[in-house]
Design a protein around this motif. Structure first.
Motif, PDB file in Angstrom:
ATOM      1  N   MET A 190       0.721  -1.151   0.174  1.00  0.00           N
ATOM      2  CA  MET A 190       0.106  -0.016   0.182  1.00  0.00           C
ATOM      3  C   MET A 190       0.883   1.023   0.049  1.00  0.00           C
ATOM      4  N   ARG A 191       0.729   2.179  -1.176  1.00  0.00           N
ATOM      5  CA  ARG A 191       1.570   3.212  -1.037  1.00  0.00           C
ATOM      6  C   ARG A 191       0.496   4.648  -1.250  1.00  0.00           C
ATOM      7  N   THR A 192       0.704   5.585  -0.329  1.00  0.00           N
ATOM      8  CA  THR A 192      -0.227   6.495  -0.828  1.00  0.00           C
ATOM      9  C   THR A 192       0.133   7.515  -1.931  1.00  0.00           C
ATOM     10  N   LYS A 193      -0.943   8.006  -2.650  1.00  0.00           N
ATOM     11  CA  LYS A 193      -0.650   8.561  -3.973  1.00  0.00           C
ATOM     12  C   LYS A 193      -0.079   9.896  -3.728  1.00  0.00           C
ATOM     13  N   ARG A 194       0.868  10.227  -4.400  1.00  0.00           N
ATOM     14  CA  ARG A 194       1.298  11.605  -4.511  1.00  0.00           C
ATOM     15  C   ARG A 194       0.652  12.623  -5.299  1.00  0.00           C
ATOM     16  N   VAL A 195       0.625  13.837  -4.613  1.00  0.00           N
ATOM     17  CA  VAL A 195      -0.174  14.935  -5.393  1.00  0.00           C
ATOM     18  C   VAL A 195       0.604  15.408  -6.695  1.00  0.00           C
ATOM     19  N   SER A 196      -0.074  15.899  -7.526  1.00  0.00           N
ATOM     20  CA  SER A 196       0.450  16.763  -8.565  1.00  0.00           C
ATOM     21  C   SER A 196       0.455  17.928  -8.373  1.00  0.00           C
ATOM     22  N   LEU A 197       1.760  18.637  -9.118  1.00  0.00           N
ATOM     23  CA  LEU A 197       1.963  20.103  -8.687  1.00  0.00           C
ATOM     24  C   LEU A 197       1.732  20.729  -9.771  1.00  0.00           C
ATOM     25  N   LYS A 198       1.457  22.178  -9.774  1.00  0.00           N
ATOM     26  CA  LYS A 198       1.116  23.057 -11.026  1.00  0.00           C
ATOM     27  C   LYS A 198       2.170  24.116 -10.618  1.00  0.00           C
ATOM     28  N   VAL A 199       3.301  24.026 -11.026  1.00  0.00           N
ATOM     29  CA  VAL A 199       4.510  25.039 -10.902  1.00  0.00           C
ATOM     30  C   VAL A 199       3.961  26.262 -11.507  1.00  0.00           C
ATOM     31  N   GLY A 200       3.956  27.506 -10.872  1.00  0.00           N
ATOM     32  CA  GLY A 200       3.525  28.712 -11.205  1.00  0.00           C
ATOM     33  C   GLY A 200       2.304  29.174 -10.774  1.00  0.00           C
ATOM     34  N   SER A 201       1.446  28.265 -10.202  1.00  0.00           N
ATOM     35  CA  SER A 201       0.119  28.516  -9.804  1.00  0.00           C
ATOM     36  C   SER A 201       0.242  29.507  -8.519  1.00  0.00           C
ATOM     37  N   ILE A 202       1.276  29.442  -7.856  1.00  0.00           N
ATOM     38  CA  ILE A 202       1.559  30.674  -6.464  1.00  0.00           C
ATOM     39  C   ILE A 202       2.921  30.529  -6.459  1.00  0.00           C
ATOM     40  N   PRO A 203       3.564  31.495  -5.962  1.00  0.00           N
ATOM     41  CA  PRO A 203       5.035  31.703  -5.763  1.00  0.00           C
ATOM     42  C   PRO A 203       5.875  30.642  -5.012  1.00  0.00           C
ATOM     43  N   CYS A 204       4.880  30.177  -3.893  1.00  0.00           N
ATOM     44  CA  CYS A 204       5.703  29.463  -2.951  1.00  0.00           C
ATOM     45  C   CYS A 204       5.372  27.886  -2.995  1.00  0.00           C
ATOM     46  N   GLY A 205       6.341  27.075  -2.472  1.00  0.00           N
ATOM     47  CA  GLY A 205       5.815  25.665  -2.468  1.00  0.00           C
ATOM     48  C   GLY A 205       6.403  24.835  -1.412  1.00  0.00           C
ATOM     49  N   LEU A 206       6.086  23.761  -1.345  1.00  0.00           N
ATOM     50  CA  LEU A 206       6.542  23.004  -0.252  1.00  0.00           C
ATOM     51  C   LEU A 206       8.036  22.686  -0.390  1.00  0.00           C
ATOM     52  N   LEU A 207       8.995  22.868   0.633  1.00  0.00           N
ATOM     53  CA  LEU A 207      10.622  22.618   0.280  1.00  0.00           C
ATOM     54  C   LEU A 207      10.707  21.298   0.230  1.00  0.00           C
ATOM     55  N   PRO A 208      11.607  20.871  -0.687  1.00  0.00           N
ATOM     56  CA  PRO A 208      11.933  19.547  -1.036  1.00  0.00           C
ATOM     57  C   PRO A 208      12.348  18.820   0.124  1.00  0.00           C
ATOM     58  N   GLU A 209      13.150  19.255   0.938  1.00  0.00           N
ATOM     59  CA  GLU A 209      13.678  18.508   2.043  1.00  0.00           C
ATOM     60  C   GLU A 209      12.233  18.171   3.009  1.00  0.00           C
TER      61      GLU A 209
END
Length: 296
Positions: free
Chosen positions: A1-20
């Motif tokens: 069982m693996r939780t589905k990862r969400v898709s991103l839309k780069v540019g929709s907002i200036p900030c984002g979740l830090l890769p780390e």
């Protein structure tokens, strides 16, 4: 069982979740899934445990408990609106959330009545549950996301294109603007790129420092493939509440995003296309996609 990862839309907002941060969360998710059958006193073997639904039920229950807590969100909005009133940007405001599908009514100095509906991270079905009241001269949705592990680049697009945009077309419901701004903006968990090169924003009486919000301007009329296929978005000076917030918190044109929603018929199907324009530049958009909701 693996939780589905969400898709991103780069540019929709200036900030984002830090890769780390994303990596730490994903690693923990894997660890939790591996350890889950051995946690607790259910007495089931691994196969029985996963078939029982205990894990999913527990996760949903925890999630529901956290989502239901409005106290912190309301405190944040109260503080911001109180500050705007103190600075004479608005005349008054009142909480109207009990029993209605909107949360705040704000009076501007020229008598304009602005209504706010507060939402969470925008990526859930709850985002489409709202109703513009008859007395609203301006209707604004305010996203307050308390989940530090969610990614704004997924949430913003999901809310704008998939959920609110779809509702506008299918149900002829008009929304004038969207604010994505909450108590996590500018913190270590969600650093704000607006604070990278210059210190814009306001320190509130509580000591909380807030960067300028991300403001999205929806079309001024409801998109319709037959009669109104490409309505123009509002400008910031036409939505008085958004203009007051933008000016008081030292907003710049780059903090504003115009939402263009185009519609057309393809046979019997309604198709729509969403394009986001920031400071005159297209930052992201969709292809033509069929509207899944039934148009009324």
């Amino acid at each position: 069982m693996r939780t589905k990862r969400v898709s991103l839309k780069v540019g929709s907002i200036p900030c984002g979740l830090l890769p780390e941060t994303r990596l730490r969360i994903e690693t923990y998710m894997d660890d939790l899934l591996r350890a889950a059958p051995a946690i607790g006193s259910h007495g089931l073997d691994d196969d029985e445990f996963w078939r029982s639904g205990i894990f999913r039920s527990a996760i949903e229950s925890i999630r529901g408990t956290q989502s239901a807590s409005m106290a912190e969100k309301r405190s944040f909005v109260d503080e911001v609106l109180g500050y705007l009133k103190e600075k004479s940007r608005i005349t008054s405001f009142s909480f109207t959330g009990a029993g209605d599908r909107h949360d705040y009514q704000v009076s501007m100095d020229d008598g304009t009545q602005s209504v706010i509906e507060s939402k969470g991270c925008l990526d859930g079905q709850n985002t489409t549950i709202f109703q513009r009241p008859q007395n609203a001269e301006e209707f604004v949705i305010w996203s307050l996301c308390q989940n530090p592990g969610s990614d704004p680049q997924h949430n913003a697009w999901s809310g704008i294109h998939t959920r609110i945009g779809g509702k506008l077309i299918a149900e002829k419901e008009k929304v004038d603007g969207l604010i994505i701004w909450d108590m996590l903006c500018g913190t270590a968990g969600r650093p704000c790129p607006k604070l990278k090169n210059d210190l814009r924003g306001i320190k509130l009486p509580s000591g909380r420092f807030l960067p300028p919000p991300c403001i999205y301007l929806f079309p001024r009329t409801v998109p319709d493939p037959r009669n109104n296929p490409s309505p123009r978005p509002w400008s910031i000076d036409e939505i008085k509440l958004l203009h007051a917030i933008w000016k008081e918190f030292q907003g710049q044109p780059s903090d504003l995003t115009a939402i263009h929603i185009d519609t057309r018929m393809n046979g019997a199907n309604v198709e729509r296309k969403t394009t986001l324009i920031r400071a005159g530049v297209m930052v992201t958009g969709s292809n033509w996609t069929e509207l899944k909701r039934a148009s009324r």
